[in-house]
Scaffold this active site. Sequence first.
Site, PDB file in Angstrom:
ATOM      1  N   TRP A  83      42.514  43.267  42.710  1.00  0.00           N
ATOM      2  CA  TRP A  83      41.769  44.398  42.144  1.00  0.00           C
ATOM      3  C   TRP A  83      42.675  45.611  42.188  1.00  0.00           C
ATOM      4  CZ3 TRP A  83      38.378  48.160  45.183  1.00  0.00           C
ATOM      5  CH2 TRP A  83      37.617  48.964  44.321  1.00  0.00           C
ATOM      6  N   ASP A 132      37.402  41.058  51.484  1.00  0.00           N
ATOM      7  CA  ASP A 132      36.713  41.850  50.475  1.00  0.00           C
ATOM      8  C   ASP A 132      35.663  40.920  49.868  1.00  0.00           C
ATOM      9  OD1 ASP A 132      37.777  43.951  47.652  1.00  0.00           O
ATOM     10  OD2 ASP A 132      35.793  43.322  48.326  1.00  0.00           O
ATOM     11  N   LYS A 176      27.129  44.223  42.666  1.00  0.00           N
ATOM     12  CA  LYS A 176      26.939  43.153  41.695  1.00  0.00           C
ATOM     13  C   LYS A 176      25.732  42.290  42.007  1.00  0.00           C
ATOM     14  CE  LYS A 176      31.386  44.275  40.983  1.00  0.00           C
ATOM     15  NZ  LYS A 176      32.052  45.354  41.745  1.00  0.00           N
TER      16      LYS A 176
END
Lengths: 414, 388
Positions: A138, A220, A256
Amino acid sequence: MSVFGDVPLAPPVAVFKLSADFREDGHPQKVNLGVGAYRTDDCQPWVLPVVKKVERLIVEDAGLNHEYLPILGLPEFRSASSKVALGDGSAAIKDGRVGGVQALGGTGALRIGAEFLRRWYNGVNNTATPVYVSAPTWENHNSVFADAGFKDIRPYHYWDAAKRGLDLAGLLDDLEKAPEHSVFVLHACAHNPTGTDPTREEWKQISEIMKRRSLFVFFDSAYQGFASGDLDKDAWAIRYFVSEGFELFIAQSFSKNFGLYNERVGYLTVVARDSENLSRTLSQMEKIVRTTWSNPPSQGARIVSKTLNCPELFAEWKSNVKTMADRVLLMRDQLKAKLQALGTPGTWDHITQQIGMFSFTGLNPKQVEYMIAEKHVYLMASGRINMCGLTTSNIDYIAQSIHDAVTKVPQCRS
Amino acid sequence: RLATVTQIISTAPKSVNHKDVNPWVLPVVKKVERLIVEDAGLNHEYLPILGLPEFRSASSKVALGDGSAAIKDGRVGGVQALGGTGALRIGAEFLRRWYNGVNNTATPVYVSAPTWENHNSVFADAGFKDIRPYHYWDAAKRGLDLAGLLDDLEKAPEHSVFVLHACAHNPTGTDPTREEWKQISEIMKRRSLFVFFDSAYQGFASGDLDKDAWAIRYFVSEGFELFIAQSFSKNFGLYNERVGYLTVVARDSENLSRTLSQMEKIVRTTWSNPPSQGARIVSKTLNCPELFAEWYSNVKTMADRVLLMRDQLKAKLQALGTPGTWDHITQQIGMFSFTGLNPKQVEYMIAEKHVYLMASGRINMCGLTTSNIDYIAQSIHDAVTKVQ
C-alpha cells in the site's frame, strides 16, 4: 512576500487523482477500478443494512451524549476489536496481555504503532531500526513509517511478476538477512495491491524465521471478513502468530468490512508478554495519541461496538460482510471466464487465486495508459484493479478492454 | 479519579455541565443528528483528505465573518481536523517542515505562561526543539502582564511562532482588551512574528460569535498571514466527535494552494482523511439559517449559565467575607477561572472538601450549579482562611 512563498506544490495522492480524473471524464462507459471501496452491482456505495439499523438505535438512545471518550478509546469498542482479531476464545486475551488503542482507521493505527516503535522499540528513539514493507505494498506504508521518524525503510521481496504469485524464496531470504529486531509490516490477508497471500504452510515458514531472528511482527489487517467472507479464516495468520508467542501489533481497519470509510474506525491491537508490559506500553501510546488527536471520534466506534457486542447484530453484520465478499468472488470468476472465452493471451488464473478487493492484473504501465486513455477504464499504474468496481453491467466492457490492451499494446519484458 | 461521595464535585474536566450537572447534548445537535440518519442521500464514502467541503467553507466563515474580504479574495482555506488538537498538530507539523526554512526545528515557538498543558507537547512532537513561554499571567495583580508580554514580543527572534488564545484564555480566563490586542499586533507585524491562534471557545466566551472573534478578525484585517486552530468541541458540545478546523489565511490563492497541498501530505500519514459525523452536524447547522439561529441560541444558553455562575460565586464569596478580592471571577471570561488558590489550598480542596480542581487553581465554571455553589463557595472560603 508570503511566508509560504517557498513552499513547494506537493503532487496529489495518486489514487485520489485517479478518482478525480475519472469524475471529470464524460465518457458514458467510464469505469473506476481505482480506489478501494466496495460497490454494489449497480456501482453504488453500500451502507450496510446493519449499519443503518445501528445508526438509528444510536440516535434514539437518550442515554448517550458527546462527552470525550477516554484517550485510548471507547472501552467496549476496544475489547470487541481485539476479540474480532484474536477470536473469542483467545488465550492471550484471557491472560490479560492484549490491549490496544482506538485509532483513526487503519492509517491512524499504523501511525500510533509506528510512533511508539520509533520512540521505544529496540532502544530509545532508535530511528535507525530497519522497517521492511512488501514490494509492492500500500503506497502509504512507507510514508507513515517515515513520518513517524524511521530513517531506514526497505522493501522485502513479495510479488513475483513472472509467475504472478508470491516470491516465497525471496521473502524468506530477506527475513534471514534482515538485521535482528527489524520491523516487518505483514498483510494479515488480502494483500494490497497484489491480492496474493502466503498459504498456511508459508506463514509457518515466515513465522519460524521471524521468531528465531527476533523480528518484530506488525500486521496490517484491513480486510478481515472481506477477503473470504469468513472472519476466522481471514484471521488465521494473526492468530497463528499470537499462538506462537509473538509480541506483536495489529493495525485493524473497519473501513471496508463495515463500509464505514468516512467515520475512521480503526484499532491498534497490542499483544504483549504479560499485562505489566502491556500497561506501560499503552501508557506511552496515550501520550502519543494526546498530541495527535487527543481522543478518538465516537460515532464509528459506537456503531462497530454495538454491532460486535450484540449477537443478533453481529450475525446480521457477518451476513452483510459475506454479501460483499461473495459479490467480489463472483466478479473474479466471471472476469476470468470472460478473458478465457475471449482467448486473451496469457494465463488468468491469478484473478481467481488472488483474494480480497484487489487484483494485480499483470497489465504493464503502457497497457494501463491505454486502458485509461482509450477505454476510459481507470486503474492504478501498477495494474491493480478494484474488483468491487466490476458489475454485471460493465464486466463485458472491462474484459474486452483488457483483451484489447493485452493484444494491442506490447508486453513488458519480464 | 472521582470517588463515590455525595459531595464530590469535579471542576476539573473541560466539558460543559448543564445545571443538573449533566452533560448537555445541544437540542440543535440532536435535531440535526436525526436529519442525518434519515437522509438516504448520504453514505460513508471517504471524505476528501482536507475534509467535507461545506464544513470547510462554513468553518472559515464562522471565524472570519460572513463579509470577510480575505475569503472573497480566495486566500482563505483550511483543513478539517480532529478537534482543536488535530488542527494545532497539522499546523505545527506544517510550520516545522516548511516555515522559516525547510525543516527548521530551531524556530522558536512561544506559548503563554501559563497555557493549555498540551500546547507544548503538540509543538514538541511536531519536531520543534525550542518552545518558550511568553509572559502572560500576573499572579500578583491577577490579570494580564501586558508589559511582560509586549517585551517578549520585542525580544523574540524574528519569525518566531506565537500561539495566541483567540478568546477565553485557558487556563486564566484573562484576555487582552482590544487596545491591548492592537499593541500586540503592531509589534508582531513589525517584527515578522507568526500568528497562530487557538480558538476553542468562539461563542462560548461572551455568547456572541462576532465579539469572540474580534481579535482574529482584527489580525486578518491587518494583513497577517496566519493560522487559526478552531475547535467545535465546546460551542457545539461535540467533544467526542472531534470536530476541528485549521483555517489558513495566506497572501493570495496561489500561496494558499501550495500550502494546502503540503498539509494534505501531512494529513495522509496521520489520519488519512477526517471523520464525517461531527463535520456533517456542524456543517448542516452552520449552513442552514434556521438551524444556525437555533444553534446560536443554544450557545448563548451555555455562555449565560457560566456568566450567572460567575456572578453568583463572586457574590457568595463576598457575602462570606472571604479574604482577598474576587473581582477576577467576573472579569475573567469563558469556561475557566484562575481562582488564585495556591497548590496547598488546592490539595485541601481536593482532600478535605472533595472539590476537584487543577493544581494551578483553575476551575471549570461549568462544574458549578445552583445545587453545589454554596458548598463550593464555602470550600473556597475554608481553603483561603485555613491554608496559607
